[in-house]
Design a protein around this motif. Sequence first.
Motif, PDB file in Angstrom:
ATOM      1  N   SER A 138       1.109  -1.081   0.123  1.00 16.26           N
ATOM      2  CA  SER A 138       0.102  -0.078  -0.131  1.00 16.26           C
ATOM      3  C   SER A 138       1.140   1.294   0.055  1.00 16.26           C
ATOM      4  O   SER A 138       1.778   1.564   1.063  1.00 16.26           O
ATOM      5  N   HIS A 139       0.910   2.048  -1.016  1.00 17.17           N
ATOM      6  CA  HIS A 139       1.803   3.058  -1.219  1.00 17.17           C
ATOM      7  C   HIS A 139       1.828   4.293  -0.334  1.00 17.17           C
ATOM      8  O   HIS A 139       2.740   5.116  -0.100  1.00 17.17           O
ATOM      9  N   ARG A 140       0.732   4.309   0.200  1.00 14.78           N
ATOM     10  CA  ARG A 140       0.380   5.493   1.208  1.00 14.78           C
ATOM     11  C   ARG A 140      -1.086   5.251   1.773  1.00 14.78           C
ATOM     12  O   ARG A 140      -1.765   4.671   1.353  1.00 14.78           O
ATOM     13  N   PRO A 141      -1.280   5.714   3.107  1.00 11.92           N
ATOM     14  CA  PRO A 141      -2.329   5.667   3.948  1.00 11.92           C
ATOM     15  C   PRO A 141      -3.531   6.429   3.090  1.00 11.92           C
ATOM     16  O   PRO A 141      -3.089   7.577   2.475  1.00 11.92           O
ATOM     17  N   ILE A 168       3.852  -1.878   3.516  1.00 15.35           N
ATOM     18  CA  ILE A 168       3.201  -0.585   3.533  1.00 15.35           C
ATOM     19  C   ILE A 168       4.319   0.444   3.189  1.00 15.35           C
ATOM     20  O   ILE A 168       5.467   0.281   3.666  1.00 15.35           O
ATOM     21  N   SER A 169       3.796   1.769   2.745  1.00 17.05           N
ATOM     22  CA  SER A 169       4.654   2.595   2.870  1.00 17.05           C
ATOM     23  C   SER A 169       4.215   3.973   3.034  1.00 17.05           C
ATOM     24  O   SER A 169       3.141   4.442   2.899  1.00 17.05           O
ATOM     25  N   SER A 170       5.040   4.971   3.767  1.00 21.13           N
ATOM     26  CA  SER A 170       4.815   6.302   4.217  1.00 21.13           C
ATOM     27  C   SER A 170       3.572   6.458   5.314  1.00 21.13           C
ATOM     28  O   SER A 170       2.896   7.372   5.415  1.00 21.13           O
ATOM     29  N   THR A 176       1.072   2.449  11.480  1.00 24.52           N
ATOM     30  CA  THR A 176       2.082   1.243  11.266  1.00 24.52           C
ATOM     31  C   THR A 176       1.629   0.119  12.234  1.00 24.52           C
ATOM     32  O   THR A 176       1.541  -1.110  11.784  1.00 24.52           O
ATOM     33  N   ARG A 177       1.411   0.526  13.563  1.00 25.30           N
ATOM     34  CA  ARG A 177       1.139  -0.430  14.423  1.00 25.30           C
ATOM     35  C   ARG A 177      -0.260  -1.169  14.452  1.00 25.30           C
ATOM     36  O   ARG A 177      -0.617  -2.220  14.489  1.00 25.30           O
ATOM     37  N   VAL A 192       7.367  -5.432   5.803  1.00 26.67           N
ATOM     38  CA  VAL A 192       8.463  -4.476   5.392  1.00 26.67           C
ATOM     39  C   VAL A 192       7.583  -3.048   5.436  1.00 26.67           C
ATOM     40  O   VAL A 192       6.504  -3.058   5.134  1.00 26.67           O
ATOM     41  N   HIS A 193       8.188  -1.946   5.887  1.00 24.20           N
ATOM     42  CA  HIS A 193       7.919  -0.612   5.617  1.00 24.20           C
ATOM     43  C   HIS A 193       8.837   0.086   4.894  1.00 24.20           C
ATOM     44  O   HIS A 193       9.934  -0.025   4.985  1.00 24.20           O
ATOM     45  N   GLN A 194       8.093   0.839   3.856  1.00 24.53           N
ATOM     46  CA  GLN A 194       9.070   1.728   2.828  1.00 24.53           C
ATOM     47  C   GLN A 194       8.840   3.234   3.039  1.00 24.53           C
ATOM     48  O   GLN A 194       7.870   3.793   2.778  1.00 24.53           O
TER      49      GLN A 194
END
Length: 349
Positions: A138-141, A168-170, A176-177, A192-194
């Motif tokens: 998921s590129h962004r929330p 997920i990213s950003s 995130t949690r 992974v987080h980007q």
Amino acid sequence: MDTYVADTDRYEHLEYRSCGDSGLRLPRLSLGLWQNFGNDRSFENQRRILRRAFDLGVFHLDLANNYGPPPGSAEENLGRILARDLGRYRDELVITTKAGWTMGPGPHQQGGSRKYLLSSLDRSLARMGLDYVDVFYSHRPDPDTPLEETMLALHHAVVSGRAMYAGISSYGPSLTRKAAAIMRDLGTPLVVHQPSYSMLNRWVEDGLLEATADEKMGVVAFSPLAQGLLTDRYLDGSVPPGSRAGVGRPSWRDNMLTDEVLDRVRGLNRIALERGQTLAQMAISWVLRDRGPRTVTTALVGASSVEQLEQNLKAVDSTEFTEEELRDIDRWAINSDINIWWGATASKE
């Protein structure tokens, strides 16, 4: 047509680290196809860069549906290069893609809905000629879509076999949690987080790296060169033709190249020269420095040439810093309002 055969010593050049608590391992430096793999760049040069990267042990290739220009063309060009050169090594490659930013008109060409994410993933696979990607992000929330829906889409991408892992990213620390808890309950952990991370964009140090460590997630840092600011291209205050600032690429804002920011860049450049590095090399080394459980797994770098790729890879040889160097760097490594990814996302929670 020449037949590409990979260097037999390709895994002797880099260290490889586990991505969080998973079995997925990534090279310390990875190749991002954000800026230099669209249809505005030489296809043969793209082939040279990707072949050389793989020969040097860089098997992690990072994309998104909107990379180009035009959007989608980076995935298409990678698909062409896989068909010609790298396809026989697919089992060794880690190919990742994302969806979240705008791909076209209408309400289902952006965001985090199940419809957009899964239909975008199908189109990405078709462009690359692949049956699966190794990580789908998921590129962004998306504040307009329930987090549970977005996470269910990632879960379905994995259980349907279109992705090996989810990321997920950003996302900020709190989101995130929350996202990690949802995915854990579904049985498809986020691995992974980007996030963006550089000497001039240190937001991840305010809780995110702690969150990813607690959630046993790897961290793939993108834009370690601060959209090109942390290179020698702007030290004299001018804007070179062909640079990101010079061609008005969307990764730039007008207020980035200020006198204050340039003073910080020049201060960091002096420290890099004392270390025997270029500014770009030190910037990458600093992102990869040892932070205990909060250490970044890998940094994504772009490359417009084989030579630039090789120069960037030298950064992994000098990731140790003295306490004095880190204190000197902290004088200049200050958040500089260059995080362009927050403007269209949810809050930094």
